[in-house]
Design an enzyme around this catalytic site. Structure first.
Site, PDB file in Angstrom:
ATOM      1  N   ASP A  49       9.539 -12.057 -14.227  1.00 14.84           N
ATOM      2  CA  ASP A  49      10.102 -11.095 -15.177  1.00 14.84           C
ATOM      3  C   ASP A  49      11.533 -10.752 -14.797  1.00 14.84           C
ATOM      4  O   ASP A  49      11.843 -10.561 -13.617  1.00 14.84           O
ATOM      5  CB  ASP A  49       9.269  -9.805 -15.189  1.00 14.84           C
ATOM      6  CG  ASP A  49       9.890  -8.755 -16.093  1.00 14.84           C
ATOM      7  OD1 ASP A  49       9.842  -8.933 -17.328  1.00 14.84           O
ATOM      8  OD2 ASP A  49      10.455  -7.784 -15.556  1.00 14.84           O
ATOM      9  N   TYR A  54      19.063  -5.885 -15.002  1.00 10.34           N
ATOM     10  CA  TYR A  54      18.862  -6.032 -13.568  1.00 10.34           C
ATOM     11  C   TYR A  54      20.079  -6.697 -12.928  1.00 10.34           C
ATOM     12  O   TYR A  54      20.257  -7.908 -12.990  1.00 10.34           O
ATOM     13  CB  TYR A  54      17.606  -6.843 -13.283  1.00 10.34           C
ATOM     14  CG  TYR A  54      16.337  -6.264 -13.878  1.00 10.34           C
ATOM     15  CD1 TYR A  54      16.245  -4.924 -14.237  1.00 10.34           C
ATOM     16  CD2 TYR A  54      15.222  -7.064 -14.086  1.00 10.34           C
ATOM     17  CE1 TYR A  54      15.092  -4.399 -14.780  1.00 10.34           C
ATOM     18  CE2 TYR A  54      14.060  -6.541 -14.622  1.00 10.34           C
ATOM     19  CZ  TYR A  54      14.001  -5.210 -14.969  1.00 10.34           C
ATOM     20  OH  TYR A  54      12.848  -4.698 -15.527  1.00 10.34           O
ATOM     21  N   LYS A  80      14.344  -9.432 -21.489  1.00 10.50           N
ATOM     22  CA  LYS A  80      14.317  -8.254 -22.355  1.00 10.50           C
ATOM     23  C   LYS A  80      15.545  -8.195 -23.251  1.00 10.50           C
ATOM     24  O   LYS A  80      16.572  -8.821 -22.972  1.00 10.50           O
ATOM     25  CB  LYS A  80      14.202  -6.995 -21.492  1.00 10.50           C
ATOM     26  CG  LYS A  80      12.966  -7.048 -20.582  1.00 10.50           C
ATOM     27  CD  LYS A  80      12.849  -5.827 -19.715  1.00 10.50           C
ATOM     28  CE  LYS A  80      11.679  -5.970 -18.768  1.00 10.50           C
ATOM     29  NZ  LYS A  80      11.945  -6.939 -17.687  1.00 10.50           N
ATOM     30  N   GLY A 220       6.294  -1.228 -11.260  1.00  9.79           N
ATOM     31  CA  GLY A 220       6.436   0.062 -10.595  1.00  9.79           C
ATOM     32  C   GLY A 220       5.182   0.510  -9.893  1.00  9.79           C
ATOM     33  O   GLY A 220       4.895   1.713  -9.810  1.00  9.79           O
ATOM     34  N   ASN A 223       5.700   2.955  -7.374  1.00  9.26           N
ATOM     35  CA  ASN A 223       6.507   4.084  -7.873  1.00  9.26           C
ATOM     36  C   ASN A 223       7.892   4.121  -7.231  1.00  9.26           C
ATOM     37  O   ASN A 223       8.345   5.138  -6.704  1.00  9.26           O
ATOM     38  CB  ASN A 223       5.799   5.408  -7.670  1.00  9.26           C
ATOM     39  CG  ASN A 223       4.794   5.728  -8.767  1.00  9.26           C
ATOM     40  OD1 ASN A 223       3.662   6.123  -8.478  1.00  9.26           O
ATOM     41  ND2 ASN A 223       5.173   5.555 -10.020  1.00  9.26           N
ATOM     42  N   SER A 224       8.565   2.977  -7.238  1.00 11.58           N
ATOM     43  CA  SER A 224       9.926   2.819  -6.704  1.00 11.58           C
ATOM     44  C   SER A 224       9.993   2.878  -5.185  1.00 11.58           C
ATOM     45  O   SER A 224      11.077   2.950  -4.621  1.00 11.58           O
ATOM     46  CB  SER A 224      10.891   3.845  -7.299  1.00 11.58           C
ATOM     47  OG  SER A 224      10.971   3.718  -8.692  1.00 11.58           O
ATOM     48  N   GLY A 225       8.860   2.857  -4.506  1.00 12.12           N
ATOM     49  CA  GLY A 225       8.862   2.755  -3.051  1.00 12.12           C
ATOM     50  C   GLY A 225       8.078   3.806  -2.303  1.00 12.12           C
ATOM     51  O   GLY A 225       7.694   3.596  -1.158  1.00 12.12           O
ATOM     52  N   LEU A 227       5.042   4.750  -2.523  1.00 12.16           N
ATOM     53  CA  LEU A 227       3.701   4.320  -2.141  1.00 12.16           C
ATOM     54  C   LEU A 227       3.729   3.126  -1.180  1.00 12.16           C
ATOM     55  O   LEU A 227       2.682   2.710  -0.689  1.00 12.16           O
ATOM     56  CB  LEU A 227       2.879   3.974  -3.389  1.00 12.16           C
ATOM     57  CG  LEU A 227       2.452   5.177  -4.224  1.00 12.16           C
ATOM     58  CD1 LEU A 227       1.804   4.744  -5.536  1.00 12.16           C
ATOM     59  CD2 LEU A 227       1.509   6.085  -3.435  1.00 12.16           C
ATOM     60  N   ALA A 228       4.907   2.597  -0.935  1.00 12.24           N
ATOM     61  CA  ALA A 228       5.043   1.552   0.076  1.00 12.24           C
ATOM     62  C   ALA A 228       5.404   2.149   1.422  1.00 12.24           C
ATOM     63  O   ALA A 228       4.981   1.662   2.474  1.00 12.24           O
ATOM     64  CB  ALA A 228       6.105   0.538  -0.346  1.00 12.24           C
ATOM     65  N   PRO A 230       5.778   6.141   2.396  1.00  6.69           N
ATOM     66  CA  PRO A 230       5.922   7.565   2.081  1.00  6.69           C
ATOM     67  C   PRO A 230       6.624   8.314   3.196  1.00  6.69           C
ATOM     68  O   PRO A 230       6.098   8.442   4.306  1.00  6.69           O
ATOM     69  CB  PRO A 230       4.467   8.031   1.922  1.00  6.69           C
ATOM     70  CG  PRO A 230       3.666   7.068   2.741  1.00  6.69           C
ATOM     71  CD  PRO A 230       4.382   5.758   2.660  1.00  6.69           C
TER      72      PRO A 230
END
Length: 387
Positions: A49, A54, A80, A220, A223-225, A227-228, A230
């Site tokens: 994608d 981007y 897109k 996402g 969530n932009s990082g 959750l990778a 915290p």
């Protein structure tokens, strides 16, 4: 790698998102970008994608440089429309999100002609003669123009065989529901609205997509990082996360550790387990991140369905990893390589005899696990974008 159907397309259940290759948050070298795409390819990923936004064309050029060396029928690619890249009259300041870009900047244009120009320009940057999926990108403030202009152009391109699937790529779940009801779309790319921290798509968008057989390309996922990784300063929705969000993510991380798994594995598998999700689109800025994403998708772990229930702060399932009242069984809860689902009879029994614990912290989670062992039989579930 598992495969899934996206309209008439056969795609892998994990895709590579190219926003990081456009320098999202920090620059990426040409060598790292090439190694990233090559590692995704060697891992079996065959869905890619991208978008003009981007890196303001950089991601499309980098992705195309690799893909045009491959047999065209062996992969699927989405890009897109809705933004044209144009050089400003005066010098362009560095962008807030994309670093190391050219002078060109995106200009919204959801008109019919604008979409046709956007497709031609994307194909030139990619060096390809066609793409498989076209998505109207972020039409949040342009609904009428998107319906009367962009989607009219997209439907023409699909009808004449130029593309195989059309839809929208957005960071919200409300407008896609409107599109699903008014436009014959094939899929949505949804970023950040179905994660361990945000299940905004669960109540309205996912059910209508299942009913209409509309695919979900889920982005996402971290969530932009946040959750990778915290921690203070982590990103949520492309912005610095506030203290409350960091605290929620840290609590989830602690809960995952108590169950012997990683938060990234829980976050990814939670998303892939939902039957509405066709492809998990995972961004990466180097080959190591690709390898890590693949490992997290295959890791045995506990995925806490409803672990961040937005319905009720008193939801027992939110703490225990399942929720009868709020129907979180659809996301399931992994334990090792197995999962538990509630039948209709089991749901009725559970409502009549709810878990006897307070919905608070990890102790509730442990008690909830004990309750599940007593009342439900574990059955295998195939994870992934199986529709």
């Amino acid at each position: 790698m598992k495969r899934a159907r996206l309209g008439s397309l056969d795609v892998t259940s994990i895709g590579l998102g190219s926003a990081p290759l456009g320098g999202l948050f920090s620059p990426v070298s040409d060598a790292d970008a090439e190694a990233t795409v090559a590692r995704a390819w060697s891992a079996g990923i065959r869905f890619f994608d991208t978008a003009p936004l981007y890196g303001f064309g950089l991601a499309e050029r980098r992705l195309g440089a690799f893909l045009r060396q491959q047999q065209r029928e062996s992969y699927a690619i989405s890009t897109k429309v809705g933004r044209l890249l144009r050089a400003p009259d005066s010098g362009a300041a560095e962008d807030e999100h994309y670093k190391g870009t050219s002078r060109e900047r995106p200009v919204f244009d959801f008109s019919y002609d604008g979409v046709m120009r956007s497709v031609e320009e994307s194909l030139a940057r990619l060096g390809l003669d066609r793409v498989d999926v076209l998505l109207a990108h972020d039409p949040d403030d342009h609904y009428d123009d998107a319906v009367s202009g962009a989607f009219r152009a997209l439907q023409r391109l699909r009808s004449d065989g130029t593309v195989k699937a059309i839809g929208a790529g957005m960071n919200q779940s409300e407008m896609p529901v409107r599109f699903a009801e008014t436009v014959p779309v094939d899929c949505f790319l949804l970023a950040g609205r179905y994660t361990l921290l945000d299940q905004g798509a669960l109540d309205a968008l996912f059910p209508v997509c299942k009913t209409k057989n509309i695919g979900i390309l889920l982005g996402g996922i971290y969530n932009s990082g946040i959750l990778a990784n915290p921690q203070t300063g982590a990103k949520f929705n492309y912005q610095d996360a506030d203290a409350a969000l960091v605290a929620r993510a840290l609590a989830l991380d602690e809960l995952c550790r108590k169950h012997g798994t990683e938060l990234k594995a829980a976050a990814l598998q939670f998303c892939m387990a939902h039957p509405a999700v066709t492809v998990a689109v995972m961004g990466a800025r180097n080959a190591g991140e690709v390898a890590d994403n693949i490992a997290m998708s295959e890791s045995a772990g506990v995925v806490l369905a409803g672990a961040a229930c937005a319905k009720s702060r008193r939801c027992a399932g939110a703490a225990a990893g399942w929720c009868v009242d709020h129907d979180h069984r659809r996301a399931s809860a992994f334990l090792g390589s197995r999962t538990r689902r509630l039948s209709l009879d089991e749901r009725a029994r559970a409502r009549a005899d709810p878990p006897r614990f307070r919905p608070r912290g990890s102790r509730a989670a442990v008690e909830g696990e004990r309750h599940r062992r007593e009342h439900r039989r574990a059955v295998p579930l195939r994870a992934g974008g199986d529709r």
